[in-house]
Design an enzyme around this catalytic site. Structure first.
Site, mmCIF file in Angstrom:
data_model
loop_
_atom_site.group_PDB
_atom_site.id
_atom_site.type_symbol
_atom_site.label_atom_id
_atom_site.label_comp_id
_atom_site.label_asym_id
_atom_site.label_seq_id
_atom_site.Cartn_x
_atom_site.Cartn_y
_atom_site.Cartn_z
ATOM 1 N N LYS A 19 7.859 -0.040 -1.337
ATOM 2 C CA LYS A 19 6.835 0.686 -0.559
ATOM 3 C C LYS A 19 7.396 1.296 0.739
ATOM 4 O O LYS A 19 6.958 2.367 1.147
ATOM 5 C CB LYS A 19 5.653 -0.234 -0.243
ATOM 6 C CG LYS A 19 4.827 -0.568 -1.485
ATOM 7 C CD LYS A 19 3.602 -1.388 -1.148
ATOM 8 C CE LYS A 19 2.916 -1.849 -2.430
ATOM 9 N NZ LYS A 19 1.694 -2.611 -2.169
ATOM 10 N N ASP A 64 -3.834 0.631 -0.222
ATOM 11 C CA ASP A 64 -4.037 -0.826 -0.304
ATOM 12 C C ASP A 64 -5.173 -1.305 0.600
ATOM 13 O O ASP A 64 -6.037 -2.076 0.172
ATOM 14 C CB ASP A 64 -2.753 -1.569 0.075
ATOM 15 C CG ASP A 64 -1.696 -1.486 -1.021
ATOM 16 O OD1 ASP A 64 -2.073 -1.392 -2.204
ATOM 17 O OD2 ASP A 64 -0.497 -1.504 -0.687
#
Ligand code: ATR
Length: 272
Positions: A65, A102
């Site tokens: 990420k 997220d």
């Protein structure tokens, strides 16, 4: 057909192809969605190759990420605040946009379960990458307070500093005081069956407990919450589906219904 994939290492157990497959079926979108296993040293090369061959978008998972954050040509505000990207999209001019869904996925799941956040006292356990991604969207819900507790205090302080307007408290686990309306576990400790050293009295029947992790059985943290008499407890399966729904919306402009997909996944995990 438009091509999408999830990139990570390991990737074999990723549920993303199932989730996006169900979204595509439900919304009548024609697309393919694959798993992409990438060596730790070849993320940039493999991702560039995927886009060069016409790929439209990628989901990015552990451990890439931060690398996806550096790869993106442009970043959303929430990706910048998170310092991490979980969704890449090719724009019409060919440049790559990086976003992070997220945190909004977590908030969507909390609200869908009827857990109000405005005016609440929130405690987050852990200060790793997963936690950094959820702080901004949680603050946008106007909680009364947000405390980050972590074994390594400097990491919690660094996250607090990244959100200067948020008035975030930082604490060692054993110094936690008072009770909280919502406790979110963002440590990876419970994967190994461990729990941070939490003092008694920080949760009660009116509290809610949410683990960012999920599995066929309740996690160590959710067992702890049950022992504390916490009334509302949830693992992170809903967050997984909600973050995917937000990515799907960014790619396709259509918002899938998440509840039936969460229910279907729950059945699949229980049967596995
Ligand atoms: P992620 O990207 O999944 O958040 P990470 O960046 O490695 O993973 O962060 C893991 C988090 O779990 C950290 O908050 C870590 O605490 P430290 O910052 O002090 O390392 C926490 N963690 C992992 N194992 C733990 C354990 N046994 N006890 C307490 N905290 C633990």
């Amino acid at each position: 057909m438009d091509r999408y994939a999830v990139v990570g290492n390991p990737i074999a157990h990723s549920k993303s192809p199932v989730i996006h497959g169900l979204f595509a079926e439900q919304t009548g979108q024609a697309l393919t969605y694959d798993k992409m296993l990438v060596e730790l040293t070849s993320f940039d090369e493999e991702v560039a190759g995927f886009f060069a061959l016409g790929g439209k978008g990628l989901n990015v998972t552990v451990p890439f990420k931060e690398q996806a954050y550096r790869y993106a040509d442009e970043l959303s505000g929430r990706a910048r605040a998170a310092g991490a990207v979980n969704t890449l999209i090719v724009q019409t001019e060919g440049t790559v946009w990086g976003d992070n869904t997220d945190g909004v996925g977590l908030v969507a799941d909390l609200l869908a379960q009827g857990w109000a956040l405005a005016g609440k006292r929130i405690l987050i356990l852990g200060a790793g990458g997963a936690v950094r991604g959820i702080v901004g969207p949680l603050l946008e819900q106007n909680p009364q307070s947000l405390v980050i507790a972590n074994r390594t205090l400097e990491k919690a302080a660094a996250i607090a500093q990244a959100f200067p307007t948020g008035a975030i408290g930082v604490s060692a686990y054993t110094d936690l005081q008072g009770d909280f309306d919502l406790i979110i576990n963002g440590t990876s400790a419970s994967l190994g069956g461990e729990l941070p050293p939490l003092p008694g009295g920080i949760a009660n029947a009116n509290s809610a407990a949410y683990d960012l992790m999920y599995g066929a059985e309740p996690t160590t943290f959710l067992h702890w919450a049950e022992e504390q008499g916490v009334g509302q407890r949830s693992d992170g399966l809903g967050m997984l589906v909600e973050q995917a729904a937000e990515a799907f919306f960014l790619w396709r402009g259509v918002r899938p219904e998440t509840a039936p997909v969460i229910a279907r996944l729950r059945e699949m995990i229980a049967a596995a």
